[in-house]
Motif scaffolding. Structure first.
Motif, PDB file in Angstrom:
ATOM      1  N   GLU A  16      40.549  38.321  45.697  1.00 27.45           N
ATOM      2  CA  GLU A  16      40.629  39.746  46.035  1.00 27.45           C
ATOM      3  C   GLU A  16      39.833  40.623  45.075  1.00 27.45           C
ATOM      4  OE1 GLU A  16      43.938  43.175  47.158  1.00 27.45           O
ATOM      5  OE2 GLU A  16      44.416  41.049  47.307  1.00 27.45           O
ATOM      6  N   TRP A  17      40.039  40.477  43.773  1.00 32.51           N
ATOM      7  CA  TRP A  17      39.457  41.397  42.791  1.00 32.51           C
ATOM      8  C   TRP A  17      38.372  40.781  41.920  1.00 32.51           C
ATOM      9  CZ3 TRP A  17      41.023  46.222  43.621  1.00 32.51           C
ATOM     10  CH2 TRP A  17      42.278  46.424  44.205  1.00 32.51           C
ATOM     11  N   THR A  18      38.425  39.507  41.693  1.00 35.34           N
ATOM     12  CA  THR A  18      37.605  38.871  40.670  1.00 35.34           C
ATOM     13  C   THR A  18      36.153  38.732  41.103  1.00 35.34           C
ATOM     14  OG1 THR A  18      39.550  37.591  40.003  1.00 35.34           O
ATOM     15  CG2 THR A  18      37.419  36.839  39.185  1.00 35.34           C
ATOM     16  N   ASP A  59      44.157  36.251  42.393  1.00 33.35           N
ATOM     17  CA  ASP A  59      44.301  37.493  41.636  1.00 33.35           C
ATOM     18  C   ASP A  59      45.062  38.590  42.397  1.00 33.35           C
ATOM     19  OD1 ASP A  59      42.370  37.720  43.564  1.00 33.35           O
ATOM     20  OD2 ASP A  59      40.770  38.290  42.202  1.00 33.35           O
ATOM     21  N   GLU A  60      46.158  39.021  41.888  1.00 32.82           N
ATOM     22  CA  GLU A  60      46.943  40.214  42.257  1.00 32.82           C
ATOM     23  C   GLU A  60      46.812  40.651  43.718  1.00 32.82           C
ATOM     24  OE1 GLU A  60      47.891  44.713  40.630  1.00 32.82           O
ATOM     25  OE2 GLU A  60      45.993  43.787  40.083  1.00 32.82           O
ATOM     26  N   ARG A  85      44.943  40.063  37.129  1.00 34.22           N
ATOM     27  CA  ARG A  85      43.504  40.090  37.367  1.00 34.22           C
ATOM     28  C   ARG A  85      42.849  39.331  36.220  1.00 34.22           C
ATOM     29  NH1 ARG A  85      42.004  46.103  39.837  1.00 34.22           N
ATOM     30  NH2 ARG A  85      43.888  46.309  41.140  1.00 34.22           N
ATOM     31  N   SER A  90      38.248  40.774  51.720  1.00 36.65           N
ATOM     32  CA  SER A  90      37.643  42.010  52.204  1.00 36.65           C
ATOM     33  C   SER A  90      36.494  41.747  53.165  1.00 36.65           C
ATOM     34  CB  SER A  90      37.132  42.834  51.018  1.00 36.65           C
ATOM     35  OG  SER A  90      36.223  42.059  50.254  1.00 36.65           O
ATOM     36  N   THR A 112      47.181  42.695  46.945  1.00 34.70           N
ATOM     37  CA  THR A 112      47.614  44.046  47.286  1.00 34.70           C
ATOM     38  C   THR A 112      48.854  43.998  48.174  1.00 34.70           C
ATOM     39  OG1 THR A 112      45.420  45.024  47.065  1.00 34.70           O
ATOM     40  CG2 THR A 112      46.960  46.146  48.542  1.00 34.70           C
TER      41      THR A 112
END
Length: 312
Positions: free
Chosen positions: A51-53, A7-8, A32, A73, A10
């Motif tokens: 990353e986001w999911t 996902d996308e 996303r 992260s 950064t």
């Protein structure tokens, strides 16, 4: 070996895409995805970078083929670790890349808050000059920094605090020693701190850690800095304290929905949109840590793991 970046990203320049491609068939998605799309992608991969999911239990319980994922992260609250363990998934995170960046952000936002830099900047742009009384600041020298959590970022913050001549105290779950920090019980840290900075991950044991009752033990002159998840504290109680003068100020890099609109209006608050980690050095170090996580798993020596082999 199929590896997906779910996902996308950064930050993922072509040079790094090429490096990741040396580990296997590497595919990058730049959106996303919703839950079903995410599930479809994960079921076609052996390893994943996320990353986001958010990956809750109901999604993880339906995954096939995938055996490993690393979040990009330090935080990992988006993954249900218990469900991942039940599914036989090894989950890793990236605990080191941002320690200096976040520690420096603690002091950047703190100084902006206690020296009223944003208001002073606005006044100067409006034509003010040598205007003193609205901008009385505080000095850090001789004051006490309290750290909730004494890990990598907290110890980096302690080193910076020492340069300001601050006393540094902190609390952790086990009472273990930490360099540059006098470790004390949490309630004593809250009571004694002039500046309180949070450095713990969000999980079932830390959600709401700073309850209204615990926030109420802070000095009225104290300021709170949070570069972790907003759900660590009772935000509604924090807003009440900030609006009534029961707490001097706050610098927050993440918020919950509790009284968020009111929080955005307060002039004794500094808000940033999750950028505490985001420096030129940290974003490159982040990719190196993700790469090392993947490579170590493929070599049979997984590192930075939260579930699966190697968890302490």
């Amino acid at each position: 070996m199929k590896i997906v970046y779910l996902d996308e990203p950064t930050y993922l320049p072509e040079s790094w895409r090429a490096r990741f491609a040396t580990l296997g068939d590497f595919e990058v998605f730049t959106d996303r995805p919703g839950p079903e799309t995410a599930l479809h992608r994960l079921c076609k991969a052996d390893l994943a970078v996320v990353e986001w999911t958010r990956l809750p239990a109901d999604l993880l319980g339906r995954i096939t083929r995938l055996r490993y994922l690393t979040v990009v992260s330090t935080s990992f609250d988006g993954v249900d670790l218990d469900a991942a363990a039940r599914a036989g998934l090894t989950v890793a995170h990236c605990p080191t890349y941002s320690r200096q960046a976040v520690a420096e952000h603690v002091f950047a936002s703190l100084l902006a808050l206690i020296r009223r830099l944003l208001a002073a900047d606005r006044a100067t742009r409006a034509g003010a000059g040598h205007l003193y009384r609205p901008f009385l600041g505080l000095e850090l020298h001789g004051r006490t920094l309290g750290l909730v959590g004494t890990g990598r970022i907290a110890t980096a913050a302690a080193r910076i605090a020492a340069g300001f001549g601050m006393e540094v105290i902190g609390a952790n779950r086990t009472g273990r020693a930490a360099p540059g920090i006098t470790v004390l019980p949490l309630d004593e840290v809250l009571r004694r701190s002039d500046v309180l900075s949070l450095h713990v991950p969000l999980d079932a044991t830390t959600r709401g850690l700073l309850s209204a009752e615990r926030l109420g033990t802070l000095k009225p002159s104290a300021v709170l800095v949070n570069t972790c998840r907003g759900a660590l504290l009772d935000q509604a109680a924090l807003v009440r304290m900030l609006t009534t003068g029961r707490l001097a100020g706050a610098a927050l890099d993440d918020m919950t929905s509790q009284d968020a609109e009111l929080l955005r209006t307060l002039d004794n608050v500094i808000l940033t949109p999750g950028t505490a980690w985001y420096t030129d050095t940290a974003r490159s170090d982040n990719l190196q840590e993700v790469y090392d996580n993947l490579a170590s798993y493929l070599a049979g020596r997984p590192r930075n793991v939260l579930t699966g082999p190697g968890v302490r």
